[in-house]
Write an enzyme that holds these catalytic residues in place. Structure first.
Site, PDB file in Angstrom:
ATOM      1  N   GLY A 166     -68.421   0.002  30.568  1.00 20.62           N
ATOM      2  CA  GLY A 166     -68.464   1.423  30.230  1.00 20.62           C
ATOM      3  C   GLY A 166     -68.690   2.258  31.488  1.00 20.62           C
ATOM      4  N   GLY A 205     -66.740   3.971  33.315  1.00 21.74           N
ATOM      5  CA  GLY A 205     -65.867   5.102  33.594  1.00 21.74           C
ATOM      6  C   GLY A 205     -66.451   6.453  33.234  1.00 21.74           C
ATOM      7  N   VAL A 237     -65.032  -4.523  25.528  1.00 17.04           N
ATOM      8  CA  VAL A 237     -66.057  -5.584  25.540  1.00 17.04           C
ATOM      9  C   VAL A 237     -66.118  -6.360  24.224  1.00 17.04           C
ATOM     10  CG1 VAL A 237     -67.486  -4.504  27.319  1.00 17.04           C
ATOM     11  CG2 VAL A 237     -67.929  -3.988  24.896  1.00 17.04           C
ATOM     12  N   SER A 283     -81.490   1.776  23.919  1.00 15.11           N
ATOM     13  CA  SER A 283     -81.664   3.191  23.554  1.00 15.11           C
ATOM     14  C   SER A 283     -83.097   3.428  23.115  1.00 15.11           C
ATOM     15  CB  SER A 283     -80.732   3.564  22.396  1.00 15.11           C
ATOM     16  OG  SER A 283     -81.073   4.846  21.892  1.00 15.11           O
ATOM     17  N   TYR A 300     -76.453   2.116  14.727  1.00 10.45           N
ATOM     18  CA  TYR A 300     -76.673   2.260  16.175  1.00 10.45           C
ATOM     19  C   TYR A 300     -78.036   1.699  16.580  1.00 10.45           C
ATOM     20  CZ  TYR A 300     -77.089   4.566  20.742  1.00 10.45           C
ATOM     21  OH  TYR A 300     -77.269   4.829  22.079  1.00 10.45           O
ATOM     22  N   LYS A 313     -78.945  -1.506  18.978  1.00  7.78           N
ATOM     23  CA  LYS A 313     -79.715  -1.363  20.219  1.00  7.78           C
ATOM     24  C   LYS A 313     -81.026  -2.156  20.165  1.00  7.78           C
ATOM     25  CE  LYS A 313     -76.935   1.320  22.572  1.00  7.78           C
ATOM     26  NZ  LYS A 313     -76.365   0.887  23.858  1.00  7.78           N
TER      27      LYS A 313
HETATM   28  P1  NAP Z   1     -70.300   7.814  27.337  1.00  4.34           P
HETATM   29  O1  NAP Z   1     -70.284   8.970  28.272  1.00  4.34           O
HETATM   30  O2  NAP Z   1     -69.580   7.898  26.041  1.00  4.34           O
HETATM   31  O3  NAP Z   1     -69.808   6.519  28.136  1.00  4.34           O
HETATM   32  C1  NAP Z   1     -69.625   5.289  27.484  1.00  4.34           C
HETATM   33  C2  NAP Z   1     -68.463   4.580  28.151  1.00  4.34           C
HETATM   34  O4  NAP Z   1     -68.327   3.287  27.514  1.00  4.34           O
HETATM   35  C3  NAP Z   1     -67.145   5.305  27.956  1.00  4.34           C
HETATM   36  O5  NAP Z   1     -66.373   5.258  29.149  1.00  4.34           O
HETATM   37  C4  NAP Z   1     -66.485   4.512  26.848  1.00  4.34           C
HETATM   38  O6  NAP Z   1     -65.085   4.608  26.824  1.00  4.34           O
HETATM   39  C5  NAP Z   1     -66.952   3.120  27.189  1.00  4.34           C
HETATM   40  N1  NAP Z   1     -66.806   2.218  26.061  1.00  4.34           N
HETATM   41  C6  NAP Z   1     -67.052   2.467  24.756  1.00  4.34           C
HETATM   42  N2  NAP Z   1     -66.746   1.421  24.015  1.00  4.34           N
HETATM   43  C7  NAP Z   1     -66.279   0.464  24.854  1.00  4.34           C
HETATM   44  C8  NAP Z   1     -65.801  -0.847  24.675  1.00  4.34           C
HETATM   45  N3  NAP Z   1     -65.690  -1.382  23.455  1.00  4.34           N
HETATM   46  N4  NAP Z   1     -65.429  -1.560  25.758  1.00  4.34           N
HETATM   47  C9  NAP Z   1     -65.505  -1.025  26.989  1.00  4.34           C
HETATM   48  N5  NAP Z   1     -65.934   0.230  27.217  1.00  4.34           N
HETATM   49  C10 NAP Z   1     -66.318   0.965  26.160  1.00  4.34           C
HETATM   50  O7  NAP Z   1     -71.798   7.446  26.935  1.00  4.34           O
HETATM   51  P2  NAP Z   1     -73.197   7.434  27.758  1.00  4.34           P
HETATM   52  O8  NAP Z   1     -74.041   8.495  27.177  1.00  4.34           O
HETATM   53  O9  NAP Z   1     -72.970   7.362  29.214  1.00  4.34           O
HETATM   54  O10 NAP Z   1     -73.785   6.056  27.223  1.00  4.34           O
HETATM   55  C11 NAP Z   1     -73.858   4.885  27.994  1.00  4.34           C
HETATM   56  C12 NAP Z   1     -74.809   3.922  27.302  1.00  4.34           C
HETATM   57  O11 NAP Z   1     -76.114   4.518  27.202  1.00  4.34           O
HETATM   58  C13 NAP Z   1     -74.387   3.597  25.865  1.00  4.34           C
HETATM   59  O12 NAP Z   1     -74.645   2.232  25.591  1.00  4.34           O
HETATM   60  C14 NAP Z   1     -75.296   4.471  25.027  1.00  4.34           C
HETATM   61  O13 NAP Z   1     -75.509   3.955  23.736  1.00  4.34           O
HETATM   62  C15 NAP Z   1     -76.561   4.453  25.870  1.00  4.34           C
HETATM   63  N6  NAP Z   1     -77.473   5.577  25.602  1.00  4.34           N
HETATM   64  C16 NAP Z   1     -77.152   6.851  25.961  1.00  4.34           C
HETATM   65  C17 NAP Z   1     -78.057   7.869  25.717  1.00  4.34           C
HETATM   66  C18 NAP Z   1     -77.790   9.303  26.110  1.00  4.34           C
HETATM   67  O14 NAP Z   1     -78.675  10.148  25.901  1.00  4.34           O
HETATM   68  N7  NAP Z   1     -76.630   9.642  26.665  1.00  4.34           N
HETATM   69  C19 NAP Z   1     -79.272   7.597  25.080  1.00  4.34           C
HETATM   70  C20 NAP Z   1     -79.553   6.296  24.707  1.00  4.34           C
HETATM   71  C21 NAP Z   1     -78.643   5.278  24.985  1.00  4.34           C
HETATM   72  P3  NAP Z   1     -64.404   5.749  25.913  1.00  4.34           P
HETATM   73  O15 NAP Z   1     -64.582   7.026  26.681  1.00  4.34           O
HETATM   74  O16 NAP Z   1     -62.986   5.296  25.796  1.00  4.34           O
HETATM   75  O17 NAP Z   1     -65.143   5.754  24.606  1.00  4.34           O
END
Ligand code: NAP
Length: 261
Positions: free
Chosen positions: A22, A24, A73, A151, A164, A168
């Site tokens: 993830g 990107g 993944v 998370s 979710y 997690k």
């Molecule tokens: P994000 O901006 O949506 O980035 C997630 C990335 O993972 C995206 O590039 C997405 O691609 C990619 N992805 C999703 N499903 C995938 C798969 N099956 N195989 C490969 N890549 C995949 O989210 P983020 O906020 O940075 O989150 C990153 C991690 O932190 C996640 O696990 C999320 O649950 C966790 N998290 C985030 C927060 C927060 O406040 N932001 C809080 C708690 C936990 P697409 O763009 O194509 O979907």
């Protein structure tokens, strides 16, 4: 103090190869950039090939080493091919950051089986695949670092996010179990549960009205009085993958501005 016989203190990651899933977007992008800045060669793995390639190109332009690799993944064959490509292009990976994730909102009684399995499939089974495929390289090297991004919602629970939160919480359990199994092999496994980090995922939730107001309104409810940045998670990850962090394993390292204690 790093005197004779003391702990190694280097945070330099030159010579190490890291896989960031993830990578990107959002948190994964910041982690990829940070690990590259610290010297690692980074494989930015994402299901979105364009964003993975763009991230890798930016890291290269900034003087780092990175490749973009397309893989979902949840697809074991794709994960195996991606890791084989990484090993051939950059060298054997000994740092793995399981960050790819999918959010889910909705009343528990309305969650259909496909949704449940999709969320568990990406967030938990995706980490399972990546760990199983990368760990042999770590065992071969006698050294490894795994950081699983879980998370803060799994620490306290969260209504309307049962799939979710369950996925997690599973990531936290996976982390603890692998830490105990692979500690004797020089491999540490930790998890960072982020809380309220400003990323495309958080902004998408805001746009759908799931945060109970704008992101900025949460500043006043956050003890450090700001919203988290992807770089906050990257900084903690960068520390956990160093030699210096070799006595830290099986831990849940909250990075949330004090929103969860
Ligand atoms: P994000 O901006 O949506 O980035 C997630 C990335 O993972 C995206 O590039 C997405 O691609 C990619 N992805 C999703 N499903 C995938 C798969 N099956 N195989 C490969 N890549 C995949 O989210 P983020 O906020 O940075 O989150 C990153 C991690 O932190 C996640 O696990 C999320 O649950 C966790 N998290 C985030 C927060 C927060 O406040 N932001 C809080 C708690 C936990 P697409 O763009 O194509 O979907």
């Amino acid at each position: 103090m790093s005197g004779v016989g003391g702990p190694a203190t280097s945070r330099d990651l030159h010579g190490k190869v890291a896989v960031v899933t993830g990578g990107g977007s959002g948190i994964g992008l910041a982690i990829s950039e940070r690990l590259a800045a610290d010297g690692a060669a980074v494989a930015v793995v994402d299901r979105n090939a364009a964003s993975a390639d763009e991230a890798a190109a930016k890291i290269d332009a900034d003087g780092g080493t990175a490749i973009g690799v397309e893989a979902d993944v949840t697809d074991r064959t794709a994960v195996e091919a991606a890791v084989a490509q990484v090993a051939q292009s950059l060298g054997a990976p000994t740092i793995l950051v399981n960050n790819a994730g999918l959010e889910q909102f909705g009343p528990f009684l309305k969650i259909d089986l496909d949704t449940w399995q999709r969320v568990i499939g990406v967030n938990l089974t995706g980490a399972f695949h990546c760990c199983q495929v990368v760990l042999p390289h770590m065992l071969q090297a006698g050294w490894g670092r795994i950081v699983n991004i879980s998370s803060s919602s799994a620490q306290g629970g969260q209504p309307y996010m049962a799939a979710y939160v369950s996925s997690k919480a599973g990531v936290i359990g996976l982390t603890k179990s692998l830490a105990l199994e692979f500690g004797p092999k020089g491999i540490t496994v930790n998890t960072i549960p982020p809380g309220f980090i400003d990323t495309p995922m958080l902004r998408a939730s805001e746009a759908k009205g799931r945060l109970g107001g704008p992101v900025e309104e949460h500043e006043g409810r956050t003890p450090v009085r700001r919203i988290g940045r992807p770089e906050d998670i990257a900084a903690a990850t960068a520390f956990l993958v160093t030699e210096e962090a070799s006595y830290i394993t099986g831990q849940v390292i909250g990075v949330n501005g004090g929103r969860n204690t």
